[in-house]
Design a protein around this motif. Structure first.
Motif, PDB file in Angstrom:
ATOM      1  N   UNK A  61       0.860  -1.178   0.000  1.00  0.00           N
ATOM      2  CA  UNK A  61       0.000   0.000   0.000  1.00  0.00           C
ATOM      3  C   UNK A  61       0.898   1.230   0.000  1.00  0.00           C
ATOM      4  N   UNK A  62       0.317   2.376  -0.187  1.00  0.00           N
ATOM      5  CA  UNK A  62       1.096   3.612  -0.185  1.00  0.00           C
ATOM      6  C   UNK A  62       1.924   3.775   1.089  1.00  0.00           C
ATOM      7  N   UNK A  63       1.401   3.341   2.212  1.00  0.00           N
ATOM      8  CA  UNK A  63       2.129   3.498   3.475  1.00  0.00           C
ATOM      9  C   UNK A  63       3.449   2.734   3.490  1.00  0.00           C
ATOM     10  N   UNK A  64       3.597   1.762   2.600  1.00  0.00           N
ATOM     11  CA  UNK A  64       4.796   0.932   2.555  1.00  0.00           C
ATOM     12  C   UNK A  64       5.918   1.537   1.713  1.00  0.00           C
ATOM     13  N   UNK A  65       5.644   2.640   1.038  1.00  0.00           N
ATOM     14  CA  UNK A  65       6.599   3.236   0.099  1.00  0.00           C
ATOM     15  C   UNK A  65       7.144   4.533   0.690  1.00  0.00           C
ATOM     16  N   UNK A  66       8.479   4.598   0.813  1.00  0.00           N
ATOM     17  CA  UNK A  66       9.105   5.823   1.331  1.00  0.00           C
ATOM     18  C   UNK A  66      10.256   6.243   0.414  1.00  0.00           C
ATOM     19  N   UNK A  67      10.366   7.537   0.194  1.00  0.00           N
ATOM     20  CA  UNK A  67      11.403   8.101  -0.665  1.00  0.00           C
ATOM     21  C   UNK A  67      12.387   8.892   0.185  1.00  0.00           C
ATOM     22  N   UNK A  80       8.972  14.002  -4.837  1.00  0.00           N
ATOM     23  CA  UNK A  80       9.559  12.666  -4.721  1.00  0.00           C
ATOM     24  C   UNK A  80      10.449  12.328  -5.909  1.00  0.00           C
ATOM     25  N   UNK A  81      10.330  13.059  -6.996  1.00  0.00           N
ATOM     26  CA  UNK A  81      11.217  12.843  -8.143  1.00  0.00           C
ATOM     27  C   UNK A  81      12.659  13.214  -7.811  1.00  0.00           C
ATOM     28  N   UNK A  82      12.848  14.014  -6.767  1.00  0.00           N
ATOM     29  CA  UNK A  82      14.196  14.407  -6.351  1.00  0.00           C
ATOM     30  C   UNK A  82      14.851  13.346  -5.461  1.00  0.00           C
ATOM     31  N   UNK A  83      14.134  12.296  -5.148  1.00  0.00           N
ATOM     32  CA  UNK A  83      14.681  11.240  -4.276  1.00  0.00           C
ATOM     33  C   UNK A  83      15.816  10.507  -4.975  1.00  0.00           C
ATOM     34  N   UNK A  84      16.757  10.023  -4.175  1.00  0.00           N
ATOM     35  CA  UNK A  84      17.817   9.199  -4.751  1.00  0.00           C
ATOM     36  C   UNK A  84      17.780   7.772  -4.225  1.00  0.00           C
ATOM     37  N   UNK A  85      16.760   7.488  -3.391  1.00  0.00           N
ATOM     38  CA  UNK A  85      16.541   6.100  -2.969  1.00  0.00           C
ATOM     39  C   UNK A  85      15.083   5.918  -2.573  1.00  0.00           C
ATOM     40  N   UNK A  86      14.698   4.669  -2.554  1.00  0.00           N
ATOM     41  CA  UNK A  86      13.338   4.299  -2.167  1.00  0.00           C
ATOM     42  C   UNK A  86      13.432   3.118  -1.216  1.00  0.00           C
ATOM     43  N   UNK A  87      12.593   3.145  -0.201  1.00  0.00           N
ATOM     44  CA  UNK A  87      12.511   2.023   0.746  1.00  0.00           C
ATOM     45  C   UNK A  87      11.092   1.488   0.718  1.00  0.00           C
ATOM     46  N   UNK A  88      10.978   0.181   0.568  1.00  0.00           N
ATOM     47  CA  UNK A  88       9.671  -0.466   0.566  1.00  0.00           C
ATOM     48  C   UNK A  88       9.648  -1.448   1.727  1.00  0.00           C
ATOM     49  N   UNK A  89       8.602  -1.338   2.538  1.00  0.00           N
ATOM     50  CA  UNK A  89       8.438  -2.240   3.671  1.00  0.00           C
ATOM     51  C   UNK A  89       7.384  -3.278   3.338  1.00  0.00           C
TER      52      UNK A  89
END
Length: 179
Positions: A61-67, A80-89
């Motif tokens: 779900x959206x809550x599982x996605x962090x930039x 969020x396009x400026x992110x250089x990593x993504x964490x998915x739980x």
């Protein structure tokens, strides 16, 4: 002699063609989801609706996605396009692992980047009225109609691309792959 049921892994050529032929909003949503899932080696039940009776695995779900930009988290409604990593739980997986967070860095590739794919998914989802952090990542709204992308649709799309490229390029046929 029993035939092997081991599925072939799709490769970068399939992903590139998938993105190239995505002409409609539905095609783009499917392509983003497949590319995003590819980088995290996801099972289909983690990113789309499946018809299986095994409901142990929790769909993302959206809550599982962090930039992140460096160590700073970027809220979904920010750039969020400026992110250089993504964490998915992954809350609960088929292998009984709970609350496993996997982080991926952005790539320099204009087409195949986990951060870009998931940013497109998150932006698309927040445009749907009624979206909350509990909204599944496979929800789409096309022409005002909301529905969830299914493993059947994902598989059909992947197989069409594999058939288009052909075994001469890929070394396998559409029947050799799954989700």
């Amino acid at each position: 002699v029993k035939q092997s049921t081991i599925q072939k892994a799709i490769n970068i050529a399939v992903l590139r063609r998938l993105v190239e032929v995505a002409l409609s909003p539905l095609d783009s949503a499917v392509a983003d989801l497949i590319v995003g899932a590819f980088f995290f080696a996801m099972r289909s039940c983690e990113y789309c609706t499946v018809q299986s009776s095994d409901h142990r695995t929790r769909r993302l779900c959206l809550r599982n996605i962090r930039f992140f930009r460096g160590r700073t988290e970027i809220p979904h409604h920010d750039n969020i396009s400026a992110a250089n990593s993504i964490a998915i739980t992954f809350e609960f997986q088929k292998n009984d692992v709970k609350w496993d967070t996997v982080t991926m860095s952005s790539t320099q590739d204009a087409t195949l980047c986990p951060v870009k794919a998931w940013a497109a998914i998150v932006r698309r989802l927040w445009l749907i009225p009624g979206t909350t952090p509990d909204t599944p990542v496979n929800k789409v709204q096309i022409n005002g109609i909301c529905f969830e992308l299914t493993s059947t649709l994902i598989l059909g799309t992947l197989r069409a691309v594999v058939e288009d490229l052909g075994p001469g390029i890929l070394g396998y046929r559409k029947a050799d792959i799954g989700t």
